[in-house]
Write a protein that holds these residues in place. Sequence first.
Motif, short mmCIF file in Angstrom:
data_model
loop_
_atom_site.label_atom_id
_atom_site.label_comp_id
_atom_site.label_asym_id
_atom_site.label_seq_id
_atom_site.Cartn_x
_atom_site.Cartn_y
_atom_site.Cartn_z
N THR A 163 83.70 -5.37 34.83
CA THR A 163 84.84 -4.44 34.81
C THR A 163 84.49 -3.01 35.22
O THR A 163 85.29 -2.10 35.02
CB THR A 163 85.46 -4.41 33.40
N THR A 164 83.33 -2.82 35.82
CA THR A 164 82.92 -1.47 36.19
C THR A 164 83.99 -0.73 36.98
O THR A 164 84.31 0.44 36.69
CB THR A 164 81.62 -1.52 37.03
N THR A 221 82.08 -5.73 29.81
CA THR A 221 82.59 -4.36 29.85
C THR A 221 81.74 -3.43 28.99
O THR A 221 80.81 -3.85 28.30
CB THR A 221 84.08 -4.31 29.43
N TYR A 252 81.94 2.63 31.29
CA TYR A 252 82.66 2.45 32.55
C TYR A 252 83.96 3.26 32.58
O TYR A 252 85.05 2.70 32.72
CB TYR A 252 82.97 0.97 32.78
N ALA A 258 87.75 2.12 31.70
CA ALA A 258 87.94 0.67 31.87
C ALA A 258 88.47 0.02 30.59
O ALA A 258 89.30 -0.89 30.65
CB ALA A 258 86.64 0.00 32.30
N LEU A 278 91.81 -2.24 30.27
CA LEU A 278 91.78 -3.59 29.71
C LEU A 278 92.70 -3.71 28.51
O LEU A 278 93.40 -4.71 28.36
CB LEU A 278 90.35 -3.95 29.30
N SER A 295 81.25 -7.50 39.73
CA SER A 295 82.35 -6.56 39.57
C SER A 295 83.09 -6.35 40.88
O SER A 295 82.48 -6.30 41.96
CB SER A 295 81.81 -5.22 39.07
#
Length: 304
Positions: free
Chosen positions: A18-19, A47, A51, A54, A58, A256
């Motif tokens: 999820t970067t 995750t 990041y 992020a 999410l 990612s």
Amino acid sequence: MSMNRPALNGITRYIYGTTRLGDDKIPRKERIKIAHAAMDAGVWFHTSRMYGNALEVLGEAFAEEPSKVPKLIIKIGWDNINQIRGVIEENLKPLGLAGMQLGQLCLGGELAEDFAGGGNCYRVFQDLKDEGLVQGFVAEAFPWTSDALLRALRGGYTESIVDGFIFYLNPLQRFASNALWNEIVKKNQPIIAMRTVSGGPVHNLRDVPGFAWKNYLQKRAVEVAPIFEKSGVKSWTEFCVRFAHSFPLVIATVGSTSKIENLNEFLTAKDNFMPLPENIMQEISALHEKWSDELDIHAEPWTM
């Protein structure tokens, strides 16, 4: 392998990294869209609070489709045992979740030394499992942290707590030192391979100025590109996914992306179970051993 490690049961061969969901240059709506696409695919996610935003992206996607919330690997640590609960809360709160599947143990300072010597941290890790905050743990390896992990593994301290190891493993990088790698193989430890495609297509890494974030990757791409070409595999993504899964201990790769087409390429590649030819694997593994001794184990933290 995962039958005796319940926290790994059902792990997907591809894990969505999820970067890029924290990249503010990408419109938030697009980031939420790719998150939903990965959720629809039913894969695990990886995750971290590191990041950008992020976690907030999410959390929004999870709230919109709570029935599709994936199992998560989340980075936790850092330098002493008293930080861990705060780090866990810092990650879970934006997600709207009460716990995570796997905590990725990012160990530094006195926490790494405690881990290496079988110290009090293991009791804390067990408490976190008992409370349901974390179902299991994977230990993160870098060249500069490999020695602490090696001592813990050789000492037998990880057996009841650590479900596997997670590190960069791709054609251009193997961030477990030679000694740690050999011990992982000897003790049949599950591996999750991060940074699946090494940062991008090998020809771009080799030929496009500035594409590789460090010069050493460009130099390695010069050595790996002919091996990739010789393999006959048309897609670099397929080559990298097959490379990782050609190691019997690798149970998953983490890749990612912020683009649907790249996600679909990862999803397609994960279903290709064919290992790479043995001679291709031997050539790249020999490079890994050479690079580890020549550069990796001498590198200052976070310079690679």
